[in-house]
Design a protein around this motif. Structure first.
Motif, PDB file in Angstrom:
ATOM      1  N   GLU A 133      10.665  34.953  29.639  1.00  8.66           N
ATOM      2  CA  GLU A 133       9.562  35.463  30.077  1.00  8.66           C
ATOM      3  C   GLU A 133       8.577  35.739  29.266  1.00  8.66           C
ATOM      4  O   GLU A 133       7.299  35.648  28.847  1.00  8.66           O
ATOM      5  CB  GLU A 133       9.989  37.461  30.363  1.00  8.66           C
ATOM      6  CG  GLU A 133       8.986  37.809  30.406  1.00  8.66           C
ATOM      7  CD  GLU A 133       9.134  39.266  31.321  1.00  8.66           C
ATOM      8  OE1 GLU A 133       8.799  40.624  31.145  1.00  8.66           O
ATOM      9  OE2 GLU A 133      10.744  39.973  30.263  1.00  8.66           O
TER      10      GLU A 133
ATOM     11  N   PHE B 112      11.687  49.620  35.666  1.00  8.10           N
ATOM     12  CA  PHE B 112      10.868  48.713  35.878  1.00  8.10           C
ATOM     13  C   PHE B 112       8.975  48.751  36.091  1.00  8.10           C
ATOM     14  O   PHE B 112       7.717  48.068  35.739  1.00  8.10           O
ATOM     15  CB  PHE B 112      11.040  47.718  36.665  1.00  8.10           C
ATOM     16  CG  PHE B 112      11.991  47.108  36.798  1.00  8.10           C
ATOM     17  CD1 PHE B 112      12.944  46.630  36.058  1.00  8.10           C
ATOM     18  CD2 PHE B 112      13.488  46.565  37.882  1.00  8.10           C
ATOM     19  CE1 PHE B 112      13.761  45.097  35.277  1.00  8.10           C
ATOM     20  CE2 PHE B 112      14.479  45.837  37.354  1.00  8.10           C
ATOM     21  CZ  PHE B 112      14.485  45.576  36.341  1.00  8.10           C
TER      22      PHE B 112
ATOM     23  N   ILE C 123      10.899  44.545  31.335  1.00  3.83           N
ATOM     24  CA  ILE C 123       9.767  44.365  32.312  1.00  3.83           C
ATOM     25  C   ILE C 123       8.245  43.517  31.413  1.00  3.83           C
ATOM     26  O   ILE C 123       7.112  43.372  32.066  1.00  3.83           O
ATOM     27  CB  ILE C 123      10.146  43.337  33.419  1.00  3.83           C
ATOM     28  CG1 ILE C 123       9.601  41.967  33.858  1.00  3.83           C
ATOM     29  CG2 ILE C 123       8.565  44.454  34.367  1.00  3.83           C
ATOM     30  CD1 ILE C 123       9.815  41.795  35.607  1.00  3.83           C
TER      31      ILE C 123
ATOM     32  N   ASP D  93      20.321  38.887  30.896  1.00  2.00           N
ATOM     33  CA  ASP D  93      19.259  39.743  31.397  1.00  2.00           C
ATOM     34  C   ASP D  93      19.321  40.746  29.410  1.00  2.00           C
ATOM     35  O   ASP D  93      18.842  41.618  29.914  1.00  2.00           O
ATOM     36  CB  ASP D  93      19.716  40.272  32.736  1.00  2.00           C
ATOM     37  CG  ASP D  93      18.682  41.304  33.252  1.00  2.00           C
ATOM     38  OD1 ASP D  93      17.485  40.666  32.968  1.00  2.00           O
ATOM     39  OD2 ASP D  93      19.340  42.599  33.763  1.00  2.00           O
TER      40      ASP D  93
ATOM     41  N   HIS E  83      14.852  37.157  30.007  1.00  4.16           N
ATOM     42  CA  HIS E  83      13.864  37.678  29.352  1.00  4.16           C
ATOM     43  C   HIS E  83      13.163  37.010  27.471  1.00  4.16           C
ATOM     44  O   HIS E  83      12.223  36.849  27.726  1.00  4.16           O
ATOM     45  CB  HIS E  83      14.358  38.997  28.563  1.00  4.16           C
ATOM     46  CG  HIS E  83      14.130  40.145  30.361  1.00  4.16           C
ATOM     47  ND1 HIS E  83      13.373  40.236  30.701  1.00  4.16           N
ATOM     48  CD2 HIS E  83      15.376  40.988  30.522  1.00  4.16           C
ATOM     49  CE1 HIS E  83      13.279  41.267  31.326  1.00  4.16           C
ATOM     50  NE2 HIS E  83      14.994  41.376  31.605  1.00  4.16           N
TER      51      HIS E  83
ATOM     52  N   THR F 215      10.054  34.007  37.860  1.00  9.12           N
ATOM     53  CA  THR F 215       9.741  35.223  38.646  1.00  9.12           C
ATOM     54  C   THR F 215      10.792  34.825  40.251  1.00  9.12           C
ATOM     55  O   THR F 215      11.416  36.081  40.104  1.00  9.12           O
ATOM     56  CB  THR F 215       8.150  35.285  39.353  1.00  9.12           C
ATOM     57  OG1 THR F 215       7.577  35.456  38.140  1.00  9.12           O
ATOM     58  CG2 THR F 215       7.866  36.650  39.979  1.00  9.12           C
TER      59      THR F 215
ATOM     60  N   ALA G 142       9.530  43.871  40.625  1.00  7.58           N
ATOM     61  CA  ALA G 142      11.093  43.471  39.526  1.00  7.58           C
ATOM     62  C   ALA G 142      11.912  44.340  40.551  1.00  7.58           C
ATOM     63  O   ALA G 142      12.782  44.610  41.431  1.00  7.58           O
ATOM     64  CB  ALA G 142      11.527  43.926  37.980  1.00  7.58           C
TER      65      ALA G 142
END
Length: 201
Positions: A112, A167, A173, A90, A109, A66, A182
């Motif tokens: 993520e 976002f 996200i 990204d 990502h 984060t 974000a």
């Protein structure tokens, strides 16, 4: 007569007149210094992700992710200027033949996705290692990236517009549910742009 004299006079220079690109040179230079500081901090932040992965600590890895992701969003005014490198750092899996399993789905990502869907942390270590290399490349690339004045001033509203669309909706996200955070990071990037512009007025 005064009316004829006024008609023959050159137009007054005001806000309605085009502003030369050189007017924004100092603003862009100020922003570039800020962006270079952000980029320099990304390396240690990715190493923090690596350390948490190596310790098999998912919560710590998520927290470190984060931090790195929101700081990367601080580079908002130069989005689109990194080409394939930005996609690697990204990019989302949309448009890739293999989706989330595509080997070209990498970077923040990809981490993520792995972190918030329960993927074994050891499997994410190569992703983080590649990301560390890429943020190092970014740090060296950033000072050479062209940032045209017209693009820069447009960023003053585009960053936040994109954040609201991507976002707050969760579209950009999708796994961590950190859309509000974000968006806040994008707001910070917008404020930096405004600050550099307003200091020249």
């Amino acid at each position: 007569s005064r009316a004829l004299d006024a008609a023959d006079a050159p137009p007054a220079v005001g806000l309605e007149q085009p502003v030369p690109a050189s007017f924004f040179t100092a603003s862009i230079a100020e922003y570039r210094r800020y962006a270079e500081r952000v980029a320099a901090g990304l390396g240690p932040e990715v190493r923090a992700i690596q350390a948490a992965l190596a310790r098999d600590q998912r919560t710590a890895a998520e927290s470190a992710w984060t931090v790195a992701f929101t700081h990367y969003l601080g580079l908002g005014a130069v989005y689109g200027e990194f080409g394939k490198l930005d996609r690697s750092i990204d990019g989302l899996p949309g448009g890739l033949p293999g989706g989330v399993d595509d080997p070209h789905f990498t970077g923040l990502h990809r981490l993520e996705y792995g972190l918030w869907t329960g993927q074994p942390l050891r499997e994410l270590e190569p992703v983080a290692a590649r990301l560390l290399v890429e943020v190092g490349l970014l740090r060296h690339l950033l000072p050479t990236v062209a940032l045209p004045a017209t693009d820069y001033v447009t960023r003053a509203h585009e960053i936040l517009e994109d954040a609201e669309r991507d976002f707050l909706s969760g579209a950009a996200i999708p796994w961590s549910d950190e859309g509000v955070l974000a968006t806040e990071a994008s707001l910070t990037a917008t404020e930096v742009v405004f600050r550099t512009l307003s200091s020249r007025i």
